[in-house]
Design a protein around this motif. Structure first.
Motif, PDB file in Angstrom:
ATOM      1  N   LEU A 192      63.967 -15.915 -19.250  1.00 20.48           N
ATOM      2  CA  LEU A 192      62.695 -16.922 -19.709  1.00 20.48           C
ATOM      3  C   LEU A 192      62.209 -17.723 -18.673  1.00 20.48           C
ATOM      4  O   LEU A 192      60.954 -17.651 -19.000  1.00 20.48           O
TER       5      LEU A 192
ATOM      6  N   SER B 186      60.012 -14.471 -16.709  1.00 16.90           N
ATOM      7  CA  SER B 186      59.016 -13.624 -17.548  1.00 16.90           C
ATOM      8  C   SER B 186      57.426 -14.473 -17.706  1.00 16.90           C
ATOM      9  O   SER B 186      56.531 -14.359 -17.999  1.00 16.90           O
ATOM     10  N   TYR B 187      58.085 -15.880 -17.776  1.00 17.24           N
ATOM     11  CA  TYR B 187      56.740 -17.762 -18.062  1.00 17.24           C
ATOM     12  C   TYR B 187      55.975 -17.362 -16.678  1.00 17.24           C
ATOM     13  O   TYR B 187      54.924 -17.224 -16.807  1.00 17.24           O
TER      14      TYR B 187
ATOM     15  N   ALA C  25      53.795 -14.335 -16.749  1.00 19.37           N
ATOM     16  CA  ALA C  25      52.647 -14.343 -17.933  1.00 19.37           C
ATOM     17  C   ALA C  25      51.839 -15.962 -16.806  1.00 19.37           C
ATOM     18  O   ALA C  25      50.928 -15.456 -16.989  1.00 19.37           O
ATOM     19  N   TRP C  26      52.121 -16.847 -16.485  1.00 20.49           N
ATOM     20  CA  TRP C  26      51.406 -17.666 -15.833  1.00 20.49           C
ATOM     21  C   TRP C  26      50.698 -17.127 -14.549  1.00 20.49           C
ATOM     22  O   TRP C  26      49.649 -17.707 -14.725  1.00 20.49           O
TER      23      TRP C  26
ATOM     24  N   THR D  85      47.815 -14.369 -15.872  1.00 19.43           N
ATOM     25  CA  THR D  85      46.583 -15.664 -16.611  1.00 19.43           C
ATOM     26  C   THR D  85      45.825 -16.478 -15.211  1.00 19.43           C
ATOM     27  O   THR D  85      44.779 -16.317 -15.220  1.00 19.43           O
ATOM     28  N   THR D  86      46.860 -16.642 -14.592  1.00 19.80           N
ATOM     29  CA  THR D  86      46.079 -17.128 -13.309  1.00 19.80           C
ATOM     30  C   THR D  86      45.253 -16.963 -12.549  1.00 19.80           C
ATOM     31  O   THR D  86      43.826 -16.534 -12.337  1.00 19.80           O
TER      32      THR D  86
ATOM     33  N   LEU E 229      44.234 -15.345 -22.694  1.00 20.06           N
ATOM     34  CA  LEU E 229      45.648 -15.996 -22.631  1.00 20.06           C
ATOM     35  C   LEU E 229      46.635 -15.274 -24.405  1.00 20.06           C
ATOM     36  O   LEU E 229      47.087 -14.810 -24.467  1.00 20.06           O
TER      37      LEU E 229
ATOM     38  N   ALA F 178      48.709 -12.805 -22.625  1.00 16.97           N
ATOM     39  CA  ALA F 178      49.931 -14.356 -21.544  1.00 16.97           C
ATOM     40  C   ALA F 178      50.905 -13.570 -22.639  1.00 16.97           C
ATOM     41  O   ALA F 178      52.394 -13.436 -21.568  1.00 16.97           O
ATOM     42  N   PHE F 179      51.307 -14.342 -23.503  1.00 20.22           N
ATOM     43  CA  PHE F 179      52.671 -14.069 -24.663  1.00 20.22           C
ATOM     44  C   PHE F 179      52.615 -12.602 -25.096  1.00 20.22           C
ATOM     45  O   PHE F 179      54.485 -12.566 -24.883  1.00 20.22           O
ATOM     46  N   PRO F 180      52.387 -11.360 -25.465  1.00 19.15           N
ATOM     47  CA  PRO F 180      52.712 -10.581 -24.638  1.00 19.15           C
ATOM     48  C   PRO F 180      53.951 -10.178 -23.751  1.00 19.15           C
ATOM     49  O   PRO F 180      55.007  -8.895 -23.879  1.00 19.15           O
TER      50      PRO F 180
ATOM     51  N   CYS G 207      54.752 -12.443 -21.317  1.00 16.52           N
ATOM     52  CA  CYS G 207      56.200 -13.198 -21.302  1.00 16.52           C
ATOM     53  C   CYS G 207      56.640 -12.209 -21.908  1.00 16.52           C
ATOM     54  O   CYS G 207      58.019 -11.855 -21.355  1.00 16.52           O
ATOM     55  N   LEU G 208      56.723 -11.875 -23.665  1.00 15.44           N
ATOM     56  CA  LEU G 208      57.775 -10.786 -24.687  1.00 15.44           C
ATOM     57  C   LEU G 208      58.397  -9.553 -23.334  1.00 15.44           C
ATOM     58  O   LEU G 208      59.354  -9.421 -23.710  1.00 15.44           O
TER      59      LEU G 208
ATOM     60  N   PHE H  35      60.343 -10.528 -20.931  1.00 23.81           N
ATOM     61  CA  PHE H  35      61.793 -11.167 -21.091  1.00 23.81           C
ATOM     62  C   PHE H  35      62.881  -9.916 -21.765  1.00 23.81           C
ATOM     63  O   PHE H  35      63.883 -10.239 -20.636  1.00 23.81           O
TER      64      PHE H  35
ATOM     65  N   THR I  90      50.315 -16.492  -9.083  1.00 24.34           N
ATOM     66  CA  THR I  90      49.367 -17.511  -9.303  1.00 24.34           C
ATOM     67  C   THR I  90      48.805 -18.088  -7.955  1.00 24.34           C
ATOM     68  O   THR I  90      47.795 -18.378  -7.592  1.00 24.34           O
TER      69      THR I  90
ATOM     70  N   PHE J  51      58.959 -18.007 -29.822  1.00 26.20           N
ATOM     71  CA  PHE J  51      58.149 -17.179 -28.494  1.00 26.20           C
ATOM     72  C   PHE J  51      59.997 -16.514 -28.865  1.00 26.20           C
ATOM     73  O   PHE J  51      59.884 -15.142 -28.899  1.00 26.20           O
TER      74      PHE J  51
ATOM     75  N   MET K  39      50.582 -22.889 -21.815  1.00 25.72           N
ATOM     76  CA  MET K  39      49.832 -21.918 -20.385  1.00 25.72           C
ATOM     77  C   MET K  39      48.544 -23.432 -20.266  1.00 25.72           C
ATOM     78  O   MET K  39      47.282 -22.464 -20.295  1.00 25.72           O
TER      79      MET K  39
END
Lengths: 109, 99, 570
Positions: free
Chosen positions: B19, B22-23, B26-27, B30-31, B52, B55-57, B59-60, B63, B87, C184, C249
């Motif tokens: 977690l 992957s987070y 994603a961060w 995004t940055t 944004l 970001a979640f795909p 992250c998914l 993960f 970042t 999630f 985020m």
């Protein structure tokens, strides 16, 4: 009024399409026809094609009813509803679906 | 007490590692994505919105990949490192854009 | 823990994340599904607001006087003022002397009452660039401008709706993070579920109630999960996206804040909408005239419509501007086609005609989740989708229990019974809490504490359901399900019928009236759903009770559990 007509059409087309797609699978074909399934050919390709066309037509009916962005959502949700209904009919009242096959056979012959 | 230790070692820590990795990835995406897009002339809000959505795909995928991998911890660490680097790069790019 | 293959890893993830976060997801899906009809539940719960939806009222005649009566929220003032105020500039401005900075009003095609708000400015802010506002929000009757009393809790939009994204846990926004993590893991559970389920398309229509209990539960789990797969996936994903920039985020509020602010100011200078106040006082011209002009401009472009959102920024300043957004009743996006006017003279500043593609995509995705559009069939389909999600999670719990109960009974473990008690609270308990709240809403006497009492009754009923589940958990008899299931389902059917009855008695709006004599579909709809729920619960309870009694006859509790396994497995 017009919107309601197109939405109902979309619903029916979707349901019929889903049922045809389900009947294209041998398990469900047997479920509906019972012993009769052993006689005659199982028109898999025809059922699949009819199902796909019916789904497509239902998408067109959705587009006729609403703004395209909304029609997409309606179509996807109808997909869920009619798949669920199809599965429920198949497990509790499969004989209800016999007329749909008869219609297919008539159009084929 | 023993059970708690096994639970932490076998279940919680690999989950947390995947977690975190992957987070952070994603961060970082995004940055760096936002600052790179802004640097290339896209409006900030469009860049933010676009990244944004992504970001979640990201992250998914990160993960699942990290967790299912045989080298779970190594891969999680790698994702975290890549995310942190991105970042930092995004942060540097921001300093360059700002007057 | 080593897995033999990625597929085993996926199975592990699906089982354990699904179990633990399933309890949270159940709340999200169930109350999310109810939120589809939040405004209608509000009407049911606040009989004084049972009248037809109203368009945005006159700003000059109705809204402005209402705004001028509003005062900054006391609690927010106490909490935020010390953070915003610069102590070097002198003492804090008293609450009722804060100057106004912005007005807003938001309505949809389903709202008889109107939500409005005022943002008050902090005169000596610590950080001058930030958005230092103390707010005042309220709901008014747009026909008169009178406030709807605060004691009337909007059960739909102020309790069920926030419950599905924040669990109503305000403390440090912890509820948002729990729900975010659960969303999630919902995505993880969906992907891993597809990975495990090899016959996704071959068994798309498969439900075999005549096969073993384990098999038919799994069939139902797969069916409810797969048929609405796009719905489940996109609602979890868009839920994350909606709160991404605030909670999950927050890149542009933290790391990239300097860039964000610089670009925002730059954009403001380019599009002519002033980012800051000028400091020169100026009166506000007639906003009604601007609304007329906006409607004319929309009609000119072939998209005549109503005002959905209206906002006045920098009130009382020469830089003041009025933004008028078209209600997105016929679109997926919430509001759009914004037209901005200069506040002091009503001249046109900017028309936002075309969005960049990425922002349209975002508006579509968030709009499809927030669904303020006018499309009743889609609304019902969403309710169905949400309930399918609930069914999927609930059957997941049942599968978990069914798979392990014999082994656990044999080994004297409590695991599957613990899960059963929790599952009870999350399936029947949710319904019980909801129904108890509705009944309480109709029966509690008027008073300041009314809203709080309703919330306590909701929580109390939920807790009672959990405790009942634990009390009735039977560890010694693996073959039969907890008796709490049918007992709680009986209670559901009674409470649902009682809710309809109390509504008819206390307000006089019985179904005959709301359906035929003076049709009012919002209330009639809630009543009808409650009746369907009562009927469904009665049938389910009878079925469950019969099955429970059969299981009791077949398996005498005095026998040791291990001797019963063969009988129970059949």
């Amino acid at each position: 009024m017009n919107t309601a007509f197109w939405l109902i059409t979309a619903c029916l087309l979707m349901l019929v399409g889903m049922i045809w797609l389900a009947l294209a699978k041998p398990v469900h074909w047997k479920q509906v026809l019972g012993a009769q399934a052993n006689y005659g050919r199982h028109p898999v390709k025809a059922l699949q094609r009819a199902g796909a066309i019916s789904l497509l037509l239902s998408a067109l009916a959705c587009l006729a009813a609403d703004h395209p962005s909304m029609a997409v959502l309606v179509w996807i949700m109808l997909l869920a509803l009619s798949t669920f209904i199809t599965a429920m009919i198949l497990s509790w009242r499969p004989h209800w679906l016999q007329p749909l096959i008869t219609v297919r056979r008539l159009t084929q012959s | 007490m023993n059970r708690l230790w096994y639970l932490t070692r076998d279940s919680i820590s690999p989950l947390l590692a995947a977690l975190m990795g992957s987070y952070l990835l994603a961060w970082g995406v995004t940055t760096l994505g936002i600052s790179a897009l802004v640097a290339s002339g896209v409006s900030f809000h469009s860049a933010e919105t676009g990244l944004l959505l992504l970001a979640f795909p990201v992250c998914l995928a990160g993960f699942l990949w990290a967790f299912a991998s045989r080298h779970r911890y190594r891969l999680s660490l790698m994702l975290a490192a890549v995310g942190s680097l991105m970042t930092a790069a995004g942060w540097q790019l921001q300093a360059l854009i700002l007057p | 823990m080593e897995f033999a293959s990625p597929r085993h890893a996926m199975t592990w993830l699906h089982t354990w994340l699904g179990l633990i976060f399933g309890f949270v997801l159940m709340v999200c899906f169930f109350f999310g599904a109810l939120s589809v009809f939040d405004r209608e539940i509000d009407r049911w719960a606040i009989p004084e607001t049972r009248f037809d939806p109203q368009p945005m009222p006159s700003f000059d005649q109705v809204l402005l006087p209402a705004y001028q009566r509003m005062q900054p929220d006391q609690a927010e003032y106490d909490r935020m003022m010390p953070l915003y105020h610069d102590p070097a500039a002198g003492p804090m401005t008293p609450r009722n002397e804060l100057p106004v900075d912005e007005y807003w009003a938001y309505t949809t095609h389903r709202d008889p009452v109107l939500q409005i708000g005022v943002g008050f400015r902090v005169p000596h802010p610590l950080e001058s660039v930030g958005h230092n506002h103390i707010h005042a929000n309220t709901t008014i009757d747009p026909r008169t401008g009178d406030e709807v009393p605060n004691s009337a809790l909007k059960i739909g939009s102020d309790w069920f709706y926030p419950l599905h994204y924040s669990l109503n846990l305000e403390w440090n926004s912890v509820g948002y993070y729990i729900v975010g993590l659960a969303a999630f893991f919902m995505l993880v559970a969906l992907v891993s579920g597809i990975w495990m389920h090899r016959k996704l398309f071959r068994e798309l229509f498969t439900f075999r109630p005549w096969k073993s209990r384990l098999r038919s539960i799994l069939d139902l789990h797969n069916l409810t999960g797969v048929v609405a797969l796009p719905f489940h996936f996109f609602f979890a994903l868009t839920g994350l996206i909606i709160f991404a920039s605030t909670f999950y985020m927050p890149v542009s509020d933290t790391l990239l804040k300097p860039l964000h602010e610089q670009q925002e100011a730059l954009e403001a200078s380019q599009n002519g909408l002033p980012h800051e106040r000028s400091g020169i006082p100026a009166p506000l011209a007639s906003v009604d005239a601007m609304v007329l002009e906006a409607k004319r401009l929309w009609a000119e472009r072939g998209m005549a419509g109503e005002v959905g959102f209206l906002m006045v920024s920098h009130v009382g300043d020469a830089n003041s501007f009025v933004s008028i957004y078209r209600a997105g009743s016929d679109r997926v996006a919430l509001v759009g086609e914004a037209i901005h006017f200069r506040g002091s003279d009503g001249s046109l500043l900017l028309q936002e005609l075309d969005h960049p593609a990425v922002e349209s995509a975002n508006e579509f995705l968030t709009g499809l989740h927030l669904q303020h559009f006018e499309h009743w069939s889609l609304r019902w389909l969403y309710l169905f989708g949400g309930l399918l999600g609930c069914a999927c999670i609930a059957t997941g719990f049942l599968f978990f229990i069914e798979k392990r109960k014999f082994q656990h009974a044999r080994e004297g473990q409590f695991g599957s019974r613990l899960v059963e008690a929790c599952a009870l609270a999350c399936v029947t308990g949710l319904l019980l809490a909801t129904l108890a709240m509705l009944v309480a809403n109709r029966l509690l006497p008027e008073g300041d504490q009314r809203a709080d009492w309703q919330k306590w009754i909701f929580c109390g009923a939920w807790l009672a359901s959990l405790l009942h589940g634990f009390v009735r958990a039977n560890t010694h008899n693996a073959a039969r399900a907890s008796a709490a299931w049918y007992e709680q389902v009986w209670l559901i059917s009674i409470l649902a019928a009682l809710a309809v009855l109390t509504n008819a008695i206390t307000t006089g709006d019985h179904l005959l009236r709301t359906l035929l004599l003076e049709p009012y579909m919002a209330v009639a709809g809630v009543d009808l759903v409650l009746l369907v729920c009562a009927l469904g619960a009665t049938l389910t309870a009878r079925y469950l009770q019969r099955r429970h009694e059969q299981a009791c006859q077949r398996v005498l509790p005095s026998q040791p559990a291990s001797a019963l396994l063969d009988g129970g497995a059949a």
